[in-house]
Design an enzyme around this catalytic site. Structure first.
Site, mmCIF file in Angstrom:
data_model
loop_
_atom_site.group_PDB
_atom_site.id
_atom_site.type_symbol
_atom_site.label_atom_id
_atom_site.label_comp_id
_atom_site.label_asym_id
_atom_site.label_seq_id
_atom_site.Cartn_x
_atom_site.Cartn_y
_atom_site.Cartn_z
ATOM 1 N N TYR A 1 0.815 -1.227 0.000
ATOM 2 C CA TYR A 1 0.000 0.000 0.000
ATOM 3 C C TYR A 1 0.836 1.258 0.000
ATOM 4 C CZ TYR A 1 -0.317 0.150 5.282
ATOM 5 O OH TYR A 1 -0.080 0.206 6.640
ATOM 6 N N LYS A 2 2.151 1.125 0.107
ATOM 7 C CA LYS A 2 3.072 2.259 -0.081
ATOM 8 C C LYS A 2 2.624 3.505 0.674
ATOM 9 C CE LYS A 2 4.799 0.619 -4.587
ATOM 10 N NZ LYS A 2 3.961 -0.592 -4.785
#
Lengths: 273, 273
Positions: B97-98
């Site tokens: 999900y950075k």
């Protein structure tokens, strides 16, 4: 109306305060604790929105506070966005989600923000470069705030690294201003906690908008912001406050207390202009 | 079991392939197009999971593909994660999900990943520095992959900037290895598309795990990865493939075709060892 038109209208009315819609269940007024987080968030925030709408230049929900409650949190976020759009279509919504994947994958985040939630602007990460953010940058009807200098105490670890005669955050600001903003839909994020950096970034980016978090709880002052961040028309700033406004009171008078706090902050900004 | 234990078990069985669970409605087999995205995603992905579970070392859903469908997309993501946890508790889930907000706010993302979805690991952005990621780094039962060199063509814009005798991505890798990994719960992300950088990063980080996206569709080869990225025990890599496996066929045989493709990729990796 585009984000740029909406925000320009607000600036022309000398409105520069953005209220961050960042709900934390434990901090909500006690009478809302009996409800589900989704119900509590929407009831709390719609009242905050109603009582501050005539003061603010924008609302800024941060996705982290909603995602903490999974799909129910997203439903609350969807509700809050559609409420603002229906009741206050002239107020831009900035979705603070700090996304930044690579090209192909960013289409999902673009879809999420601009099609599902229909917000006016988002915040994004610079690390993977302009090419990675193409799906965002080509959204000419929407607006993209790129993180340049974040408000946290440890933001210098990489952002202040020296490259020849410049720091990394200055290089990022330059790239955004010169190379990324070809469609006129970019702004930057610089924390209120870093006055010198605010001043440097303003010099680099000209009259592009700066989203400025970190006022109040985090230690930034209105005087520092106004002195350093205004553009050539004495506008161009979006000054965010979240906790100070939202949690001004945890009684049933929370919305009125939030309004008073927002009014005070807004007055402090205009007085410094 | 911790992420480290789960992945070590898989590596000991010579499993290094990670399947990216990145659903795109338009690419799904035609017979699923009549269903809602949520139904189509869960039916498609549970079959992919069932037919590749004995081949992979991990599954990696990327949140962007789910968020594109708002709250319904999150429900699909929740379903997929709980399905893996119930049916294959020995396979670690890496939520790609950075994320990367500042400290206080990251608690929402920590809650979302480790309490709501109960994944084993996440990917995060380095730009705001170690201090901002404290809520992640203190999760000793969970694992944090920090973006170091992303797989996209334009990733050099900032990541390859020169600081004295090092590039930015090398500095980030050094910080993660030396300063961030004090609790032994950090790894890095380096794209398969950059062999030289993979090699450099492996030298910098010792035996820390590397998550390697960009195989196949993006142009990275198994030979490059194995030659450059293995650790001192000839392990330490998590090689992701998404599109090539998921969309190996768009007929009713999609799960069998995905299995064949996954098996082929896995065999190619072990043959190169």
């Amino acid at each position: 109306m585009s984000f740029q038109e909406k925000i320009q209208n607000k600036w022309d009315q000398k409105k520069f305060l953005c209220v961050g819609l960042d709900p934390v269940f434990e901090k909500l007024p006690k009478h809302l604790h009996r409800k589900s987080p989704k119900q509590a968030f929407t009831q709390f925030l719609t009242q905050i929105i109603d009582r501050t709408a005539d003061i603010v230049c924008a609302f800024k929900p941060n996705s982290a506070f909603y995602e903490a409650y999974g799909a129910h949190g997203w439903e609350a976020l969807e509700y809050v966005c559609s409420y603002i759009q229906a009741a206050y279509p002239d107020i831009p919504i900035i979705l603070d989600y700090k996304r930044g994947d690579i090209g192909n994958t960013n289409h999902g985040y673009v879809e999420s923000a601009f099609e599902q939630l229909q917000v006016d602007a988002v915040t994004v990460q610079p690390y993977a470069g302009k090419e990675s953010l193409t799906p965002f940058l080509e959204q000419t009807d929407s607006f993209i705030f790129v993180l340049v200098k974040t408000s946290n105490p440890g933001s210098g670890e990489f952002q202040s690294l020296e490259l020849d005669d410049k720091k990394l955050y200055e290089v990022v600001a330059e790239h955004v201003a010169v190379e990324w903003n070809t469609k006129g839909n970019c702004g930057v994020v610089v924390g209120a906690t870093y006055s010198e950096e605010l001043k440097r970034v303003r010099t680099i980016i000209g009259d592009m908008p700066i989203l400025i978090p970190g006022l109040g709880s985090q230690g930034g002052t209105v005087k520092d912001i106004v002195t350093n961040a205004l553009d050539s028309k004495k506008q161009g700033i979006i000054v965010n406050s979240s906790r100070e406004v939202l949690y001004a009171s945890n009684g049933t008078d929370f919305a009125e207390a939030a309004r008073s706090k927002a009014q005070l902050l807004s007055d402090t900004i205009t007085k410094e202009l």
